[in-house]
Scaffold this motif. Sequence first.
Motif, PDB file in Angstrom:
ATOM      1  N   UNK A  49      -5.815   8.916   7.379  1.00 23.20           N
ATOM      2  CA  UNK A  49      -4.728   9.389   8.227  1.00 23.20           C
ATOM      3  C   UNK A  49      -3.379   9.155   7.551  1.00 23.20           C
ATOM      4  N   UNK A  50      -2.510  10.142   7.631  1.00 28.42           N
ATOM      5  CA  UNK A  50      -1.187  10.038   7.005  1.00 28.42           C
ATOM      6  C   UNK A  50      -0.285   9.084   7.781  1.00 28.42           C
ATOM      7  N   UNK A  51       0.658   8.490   7.061  1.00 29.80           N
ATOM      8  CA  UNK A  51       1.667   7.645   7.698  1.00 29.80           C
ATOM      9  C   UNK A  51       2.849   8.473   8.188  1.00 29.80           C
ATOM     10  N   UNK A  52       3.060   9.626   7.556  1.00 30.95           N
ATOM     11  CA  UNK A  52       4.235  10.441   7.864  1.00 30.95           C
ATOM     12  C   UNK A  52       3.897  11.911   7.671  1.00 30.95           C
ATOM     13  N   UNK A  53       4.376  12.752   8.585  1.00 31.01           N
ATOM     14  CA  UNK A  53       4.270  14.201   8.459  1.00 31.01           C
ATOM     15  C   UNK A  53       5.672  14.788   8.376  1.00 31.01           C
ATOM     16  N   UNK A  54       5.884  15.674   7.409  1.00 31.05           N
ATOM     17  CA  UNK A  54       7.125  16.441   7.309  1.00 31.05           C
ATOM     18  C   UNK A  54       6.792  17.860   7.756  1.00 31.05           C
ATOM     19  N   UNK A  55       7.449  18.337   8.797  1.00 30.92           N
ATOM     20  CA  UNK A  55       7.184  19.671   9.327  1.00 30.92           C
ATOM     21  C   UNK A  55       8.107  20.680   8.664  1.00 30.92           C
ATOM     22  N   UNK A 102       0.844  -1.194   0.000  1.00 33.05           N
ATOM     23  CA  UNK A 102       0.000   0.000   0.000  1.00 33.05           C
ATOM     24  C   UNK A 102       0.880   1.244   0.000  1.00 33.05           C
ATOM     25  N   UNK A 103       0.490   2.243  -0.804  1.00 37.41           N
ATOM     26  CA  UNK A 103       1.287   3.465  -0.907  1.00 37.41           C
ATOM     27  C   UNK A 103       1.351   4.179   0.435  1.00 37.41           C
ATOM     28  N   UNK A 104       2.518   4.711   0.747  1.00 35.84           N
ATOM     29  CA  UNK A 104       2.693   5.473   1.977  1.00 35.84           C
ATOM     30  C   UNK A 104       2.113   6.868   1.801  1.00 35.84           C
ATOM     31  N   UNK A 105       1.278   7.260   2.741  1.00 33.49           N
ATOM     32  CA  UNK A 105       0.625   8.574   2.669  1.00 33.49           C
ATOM     33  C   UNK A 105       1.446   9.578   3.491  1.00 33.49           C
ATOM     34  N   UNK A 106       1.877  10.642   2.815  1.00 32.53           N
ATOM     35  CA  UNK A 106       2.754  11.642   3.427  1.00 32.53           C
ATOM     36  C   UNK A 106       2.097  13.014   3.351  1.00 32.53           C
ATOM     37  N   UNK A 107       2.100  13.736   4.463  1.00 31.32           N
ATOM     38  CA  UNK A 107       1.662  15.121   4.495  1.00 31.32           C
ATOM     39  C   UNK A 107       2.869  16.010   4.766  1.00 31.32           C
ATOM     40  N   UNK A 111       9.840   0.703  10.020  1.00 37.36           N
ATOM     41  CA  UNK A 111       8.463   0.313  10.311  1.00 37.36           C
ATOM     42  C   UNK A 111       8.092  -1.002   9.619  1.00 37.36           C
ATOM     43  N   UNK A 112       8.650  -1.228   8.435  1.00 39.15           N
ATOM     44  CA  UNK A 112       8.315  -2.452   7.702  1.00 39.15           C
ATOM     45  C   UNK A 112       8.863  -3.692   8.371  1.00 39.15           C
ATOM     46  N   UNK A 113       9.869  -3.523   9.217  1.00 43.93           N
ATOM     47  CA  UNK A 113      10.464  -4.656   9.909  1.00 43.93           C
ATOM     48  C   UNK A 113       9.742  -5.006  11.203  1.00 43.93           C
TER      49      UNK A 113
END
Length: 361
Positions: free
Chosen positions: A186-192, A1-6, A358-360
């Motif tokens: 919900x995003x998997x990752x946020x870049x601030x 599944x594609x990783x969702x990034x904000x 996280x994949x591990x």
Amino acid sequence: MAKKIVILGAGVIGLTTALQLKKSNSEYDITVIGQHIPGDIDIEYTSPFAGANWHSFATLEDKTLQEFDKPGYFEFIRLAKFEPRSGVWLQPNVEYNNEDAAKNQDKFKYRTSPWFKDFTNFRFIEKKDLPEGMVSGSVFDGVVISTQIYLQYLVQRLLEMGVGIKRVAKLQSIQEALNHHSSGEKADLVINSSGLLSKNLSGFKDDKLVYPVRGQVLHVRNNAKTELHVGDFPGFPNESLYIMPRKEGGSIVGGCFERDLNNLQEDKELTKRIIERAKKYAPDMVNPNYKNNPTEIDIIRVNVGLRPFRESGARVEIDPDHSEWLIHNYGAGGGGYQGSYGYANKVVQLANQLFAKKSKL
């Protein structure tokens, strides 16, 4: 599944980070969010007010900043040569030093022997070609970036690649960003990459102060022959002259460096000083024989902006308290454009590292 990034922040740092992340992995599902996006003009939205150019502020000892700044030089040179729609323009970067500048040994050493001299065709200007009162001068192969064109160029690149751009209300906490992915999930990752606004965001810790540095520049119709920097001016320790000709015509002329000032109004006396300095050190700007320039400085707009500085430099790291979903990329100060690709490349490394971990699990 594609990783969702904000990515929180639609300035040059956030947009470039989105670009490099998407280029690194086409499966990343990225949404850039911001209270302001390219096309907006607001004092809290720094990127449109920049000069902007590549002239690294890194000292000879600051290897970290050197590594962040170096990739941007080569990318902007490439864009200037092969991407005319980017608004990036090849321009000689000229610098003059007077006696006051020469008295500061550390600053003078940086100006006369910069760390980037070996790959920018750095050379000295002969004394006979220096303006009156200058003790030395140099020039290297530089670039100038038309910010309004370049930011829109980044937006178009991102849209072509399937990256979402979303205008949102000002966030109160970093956790809110998780809920703003364009998918509705919900995003998997946020870049601030929120710049100055990061100092008002709750939900994470930073023991370093984020603070504004005020700048004032004139957007003028006059055309300059080269990119130019002159310093220092006695009695005005926070001021210098910098001129950046625009590819589409006209120039940006500055400026000042005033820490922790939130005065958003034009300093009219500073405007007068900038005009007089420009006429003295770049006389072609008021010479009708050069590109039909007017005989006086013709101001389109006076821009006042706040540079997003952070004590000890930019923060580019995985958040220690939210290591499963948050990466920081803010605090670049006045070096956002020149460091944008270096900072973004570091975020790519960190994101790949985070997802691999996280994949591990």
